[in-house]
Design a protein around this motif. Structure first.
Motif, short mmCIF file in Angstrom:
data_model
loop_
_atom_site.label_atom_id
_atom_site.label_comp_id
_atom_site.label_asym_id
_atom_site.label_seq_id
_atom_site.Cartn_x
_atom_site.Cartn_y
_atom_site.Cartn_z
N LEU A 77 0.81 -1.21 0.00
CA LEU A 77 0.00 0.00 0.00
C LEU A 77 0.84 1.26 0.00
O LEU A 77 1.96 1.29 0.51
CB LEU A 77 -0.92 0.01 1.22
N TYR A 78 0.25 2.32 -0.58
CA TYR A 78 0.87 3.63 -0.67
C TYR A 78 -0.14 4.69 -0.26
O TYR A 78 -1.35 4.45 -0.31
CB TYR A 78 1.35 3.90 -2.10
N GLU A 79 0.36 5.87 0.08
CA GLU A 79 -0.53 6.99 0.40
C GLU A 79 -0.16 8.18 -0.46
O GLU A 79 0.99 8.34 -0.88
CB GLU A 79 -0.44 7.35 1.88
N PHE A 80 -1.17 9.01 -0.74
CA PHE A 80 -0.99 10.21 -1.54
C PHE A 80 -1.97 11.26 -1.01
O PHE A 80 -3.10 10.93 -0.68
CB PHE A 80 -1.28 9.92 -3.02
N PRO A 81 -1.54 12.52 -0.93
CA PRO A 81 -2.43 13.57 -0.39
C PRO A 81 -3.68 13.78 -1.24
O PRO A 81 -3.63 13.72 -2.47
CB PRO A 81 -1.55 14.83 -0.42
N PRO A 95 0.98 19.36 2.14
CA PRO A 95 -0.07 18.43 1.72
C PRO A 95 -1.29 18.37 2.63
O PRO A 95 -2.33 17.86 2.21
CB PRO A 95 0.64 17.08 1.70
N GLY A 96 -1.20 18.83 3.85
CA GLY A 96 -2.33 18.66 4.77
C GLY A 96 -2.38 17.24 5.31
O GLY A 96 -1.56 16.40 4.94
N PRO A 97 -3.36 16.93 6.14
CA PRO A 97 -3.38 15.64 6.83
C PRO A 97 -4.10 14.51 6.10
O PRO A 97 -4.03 13.36 6.52
CB PRO A 97 -4.12 15.96 8.13
N ASP A 98 -4.80 14.80 5.00
CA ASP A 98 -5.69 13.81 4.39
C ASP A 98 -5.01 13.07 3.25
O ASP A 98 -4.28 13.65 2.46
CB ASP A 98 -6.96 14.49 3.92
N ARG A 99 -5.27 11.75 3.18
CA ARG A 99 -4.62 10.89 2.20
C ARG A 99 -5.61 9.92 1.57
O ARG A 99 -6.54 9.47 2.22
CB ARG A 99 -3.53 10.03 2.86
N VAL A 100 -5.35 9.56 0.31
CA VAL A 100 -5.95 8.36 -0.26
C VAL A 100 -4.91 7.27 -0.08
O VAL A 100 -3.71 7.52 -0.15
CB VAL A 100 -6.35 8.50 -1.75
N VAL A 101 -5.37 6.07 0.17
CA VAL A 101 -4.49 4.92 0.28
C VAL A 101 -4.87 3.99 -0.86
O VAL A 101 -6.06 3.78 -1.14
CB VAL A 101 -4.63 4.22 1.65
N PHE A 102 -3.86 3.44 -1.51
CA PHE A 102 -4.11 2.65 -2.71
C PHE A 102 -3.10 1.53 -2.81
O PHE A 102 -2.01 1.59 -2.23
CB PHE A 102 -4.04 3.54 -3.95
N TYR A 108 -8.09 1.77 -5.28
CA TYR A 108 -8.47 2.61 -4.14
C TYR A 108 -8.76 1.72 -2.94
O TYR A 108 -9.54 0.78 -3.01
CB TYR A 108 -9.70 3.43 -4.52
N CYS A 109 -8.12 2.05 -1.80
CA CYS A 109 -8.29 1.25 -0.58
C CYS A 109 -8.94 2.01 0.55
O CYS A 109 -9.34 1.41 1.54
CB CYS A 109 -6.94 0.72 -0.13
N GLY A 110 -9.05 3.34 0.43
CA GLY A 110 -9.69 4.13 1.47
C GLY A 110 -9.08 5.51 1.57
O GLY A 110 -8.08 5.82 0.92
N ALA A 111 -9.70 6.33 2.39
CA ALA A 111 -9.21 7.68 2.67
C ALA A 111 -9.01 7.80 4.17
O ALA A 111 -9.85 7.36 4.95
CB ALA A 111 -10.19 8.72 2.16
N LEU A 112 -7.89 8.38 4.57
CA LEU A 112 -7.54 8.51 5.97
C LEU A 112 -7.06 9.93 6.24
O LEU A 112 -6.65 10.64 5.33
CB LEU A 112 -6.41 7.54 6.33
N THR A 113 -7.09 10.30 7.52
CA THR A 113 -6.54 11.58 7.92
C THR A 113 -5.58 11.36 9.09
O THR A 113 -5.79 10.47 9.91
CB THR A 113 -7.64 12.59 8.29
N HIS A 114 -4.50 12.15 9.11
CA HIS A 114 -3.55 12.11 10.23
C HIS A 114 -4.14 12.90 11.39
O HIS A 114 -4.67 13.99 11.21
CB HIS A 114 -2.23 12.80 9.84
N THR A 115 -4.04 12.35 12.58
CA THR A 115 -4.40 13.07 13.81
C THR A 115 -3.21 12.94 14.76
O THR A 115 -2.22 12.27 14.44
CB THR A 115 -5.66 12.48 14.47
#
Length: 127
Positions: A77-81, A95-102, A108-115
């Motif tokens: 898996l990889y992440e991209f803003p 880039p901000g905290p939000d990512r797509v993971v693929f 497409y595997c989901g969308a995540l945010t850093h906290t």
């Protein structure tokens, strides 16, 4: 460099229908930051540049796989803003905290945010 940019444009144009079909239509809410289907697709298309880097992305995803779609459990898996800009993330701004993971081929595997506590899943609305 001109060849690389033009090749990239052709690659993105050729893969756009494939990405849109694989992704389906969805909107994402990452802690009250809303992304339209076009934002998600733009991030996913940008993520296909695994051999290049745009501001250090895409990068390997090392977060909690339980937050992602089950069909991606065994994938690399990889992440991209993901951002709300017509150009998508290009490495010229934070880039901000939000990512797509693929997965490696752009699945497409989901969308995540850093906290402060790590990654949190974004809410998705499929339509």
């Amino acid at each position: 460099m001109v060849f690389k940019a033009s090749f990239l444009a052709v690659l993105l144009a050729a893969t756009a229908p494939l990405v849109a079909e694989a992704l389906g239509r969805r909107e994402v809410n990452c802690e009250d930051r809303y992304y339209l289907n076009s934002d998600v697709n733009r991030a996913l298309r940008g993520s296909l540049l695994i051999n290049d880097t745009v501001g250090g992305f895409p990068r390997p995803f090392n977060g909690d796989r339980a937050l992602l779609h089950k069909e991606c459990a065994e994938s690399e898996l990889y992440e991209f803003p993901i951002v709300s800009r017509s150009t998508g993330y290009d490495g010229t701004f934070p880039p901000g905290p939000d990512r797509v993971v693929f997965a490696e081929r752009g699945t497409y595997c989901g969308a995540l945010t850093h906290t402060d506590d790590g990654f949190v899943a974004c809410r998705e609305r499929n339509f």
